[in-house]
Scaffold this motif. Structure first.
Motif, short mmCIF file in Angstrom:
data_model
loop_
_atom_site.label_atom_id
_atom_site.label_comp_id
_atom_site.label_asym_id
_atom_site.label_seq_id
_atom_site.Cartn_x
_atom_site.Cartn_y
_atom_site.Cartn_z
N PRO A 289 46.32 32.35 28.37
CA PRO A 289 47.69 32.54 28.50
C PRO A 289 47.69 34.33 28.45
O PRO A 289 48.63 34.72 29.36
N GLU A 290 47.17 34.96 27.73
CA GLU A 290 46.97 36.47 27.79
C GLU A 290 46.39 37.04 29.03
O GLU A 290 47.23 37.91 29.71
N ILE A 291 45.39 36.54 29.53
CA ILE A 291 44.60 37.05 30.67
C ILE A 291 43.53 36.23 30.95
O ILE A 291 43.07 35.28 30.33
N THR A 292 43.15 36.25 32.17
CA THR A 292 41.99 35.34 32.71
C THR A 292 40.68 36.17 32.89
O THR A 292 40.92 37.21 33.70
N GLN A 293 39.59 35.48 32.50
CA GLN A 293 38.40 36.02 32.57
C GLN A 293 37.49 35.23 33.81
O GLN A 293 37.43 34.08 33.74
N VAL A 294 37.06 36.09 34.61
CA VAL A 294 36.19 35.69 35.71
C VAL A 294 34.76 36.25 35.73
O VAL A 294 34.52 37.08 35.68
N ALA A 295 33.81 35.27 35.11
CA ALA A 295 32.34 35.93 34.72
C ALA A 295 31.62 35.58 36.17
O ALA A 295 31.57 34.64 36.61
N GLN A 296 30.92 36.72 36.45
CA GLN A 296 30.20 36.58 37.62
C GLN A 296 28.67 37.08 37.22
O GLN A 296 28.38 37.99 36.99
N LEU A 297 27.78 36.02 37.33
CA LEU A 297 26.33 36.19 36.60
C LEU A 297 25.53 36.52 37.84
O LEU A 297 25.26 35.41 38.69
N ILE A 298 24.67 37.54 37.67
CA ILE A 298 23.82 37.91 39.07
C ILE A 298 22.51 37.95 38.30
O ILE A 298 22.22 38.88 37.37
N PRO A 299 21.72 37.39 38.97
CA PRO A 299 20.20 37.24 38.63
C PRO A 299 19.62 38.69 38.66
O PRO A 299 20.01 39.28 39.53
#
Length: 392
Positions: A289-299
């Motif tokens: 609800p407060e904020i959206t997290q998009v995690a991008q994992l890079i080897p």
């Protein structure tokens, strides 16, 4: 059945698991060789067969919303330049001057109609075309078309800009995302506000990704952060090709859903239940609800490392200075949870596996999402055109 009807049905399954003390389960356990997380040759195959061939998240649409906006970044050692052209479409290219190989723009965001090389001032349009050579009379003849920036296949869908790191390897992003695109389009991420990014460093990319796929660890690893909100070891899995929507019931799911008719359950994500959406091979999205997290994992450069960019967006820009400060605080808090709790554990797992203590790791029946993820990695590495992909 509409999208929210589907979400409501999955919420109902989570409620059932809570009431019966069960969870979504595989038929048996799965063992994965420990070397899958440590072997350099295996790691190089993963990069070649998965990361160099599949569409990867390069930017959120909200990062470059306006014509002329650009993002310069590095992805698997490739310097990228992502731009919004005057007509509103996007371009992706290697961020490398075609004169002598100089990096054109440092990492970050900006707005520019053209890019001038800081070494010899060759100039390129934001579509990658070579516009001018400094002092051309002295330089000599050149075919400008042959010296445009190296273009990469690119597409924009679901509020995300996707690229393939192999020039000329085109892709169908709608086909690749399949049903996961419904989730992204439902939220209309292309209209959201980009808040910022936090960067953390962790273990092998699969160790990091494993953590997004199960809540078995919530009680032990997140006793004061996630576990008070969400049940430990109760999950629901839905697959769209290699991508997954992983459901986590909140500790108040009975109270939240019990007050609503079942046909309204799908309208109440974050109110009784949550989802983590994973987009293979290296993206995790959590809508809060407060904020959206998009995690991008890079080897990383070696099997024992990854770089993770935690990108944050929300529907509206900050209302005032106080709201902006609250957003910064929320981003820092979420970074710290992932870095200190998830990646803190992951780095110790990496150390343990590197010791040679185990021949294999084992995933329980309850860790069904991890089964599917590792089966899909193996399927892509086999690269057998006659083999059918795994199913959940």
């Amino acid at each position: 059945m509409g999208y929210q009807d589907t979400i409501g049905r999955e919420a109902g399954k989570m409620l059932e698991y809570v009431e019966t003390g069960t969870t979504d389960s595989a038929e048996t356990t799965l063992e994965v060789p420990a070397t899958a997380y440590t072997d350099p040759a295996y790691f190089e195959r993963e990069k070649a067969e998965i990361f160099m061939k599949l569409p990867l998240l390069a930017a959120l649409s909200a990062e470059i919303p306006n014509p002329g906006d650009y993002k310069a970044m590095e992805l698997l050692g490739k310097p990228l330049l992502i731009t919004r052209k005057p007509d509103g479409t996007v371009a992706a290219m290697l961020n490398v001057c075609t004169h002598r190989g100089m990096i054109l723009k440092p990492e970050g965001h900006g707005n520019a109609r053209r890019f001038s090389c800081p070494y010899h001032a060759w100039t390129f349009g934001n579509d990658g075309k070579l516009l001018g050579v400094a002092d051309p009379q002295k330089f000599g003849p050149i075919c400008k078309e042959e010296r445009n920036l190296t273009a990469l296949p690119v597409a924009e869908a679901g509020g995300i800009i996707w690229v393939c790191l192999t020039p000329g390897r085109e892709f169908d992003i709608r086909k690749h995302l399949g049903g996961m695109l419904d989730d992204l389009e439902f939220y209309g991420l292309d209209k959201w506000h980009y808040c910022g990014t936090r960067r953390i460093y962790g273990p092998n990319w699969k160790i990091a990704y494993d953590g997004y796929l199960e809540g078995y660890h919530f009680a032990a690893a997140h006793p004061t952060t996630i576990h008070p909100r969400s049940f430990s070891n109760i999950m629901h899995f839905t697959a769209f090709g290699p991508h997954m929507r992983v459901g986590y019931p909140q500790t108040r799911i009975k109270e939240a859903l019990g007050a609503l008719p079942p046909d309204k359950w799908g309208e109440h994500e974050n109110d009784g239940y949550d989802f983590v959406r994973t987009i293979f091979p290296n993206v995790s999205i959590f809508f809060a609800p407060e904020i959206t997290q998009v995690a991008q994992l890079i080897p990383g450069d070696t099997p024992d490392s990854n770089v993770t960019n935690l990108m944050f967006i929300r529907r509206d820009p900050p209302r005032d200075a106080e709201d902006a400060a609250a957003i910064e605080g929320m981003m820092d808090w979420l970074r710290d949870v992932v870095n200190e709790e998830d990646y803190g554990v992951g780095l110790q797992v990496q150390k343990g596996l590197a010791s040679g203590a185990l021949q294999s790791v084992i995933f329980g029946r309850n860790e069904r999402g991890n089964h599917y993820f590792h089966n899909y990695v193996d399927y892509l590495l086999r690269a057998d055109p006659d083999e059918e992909p795994p199913v959940l």
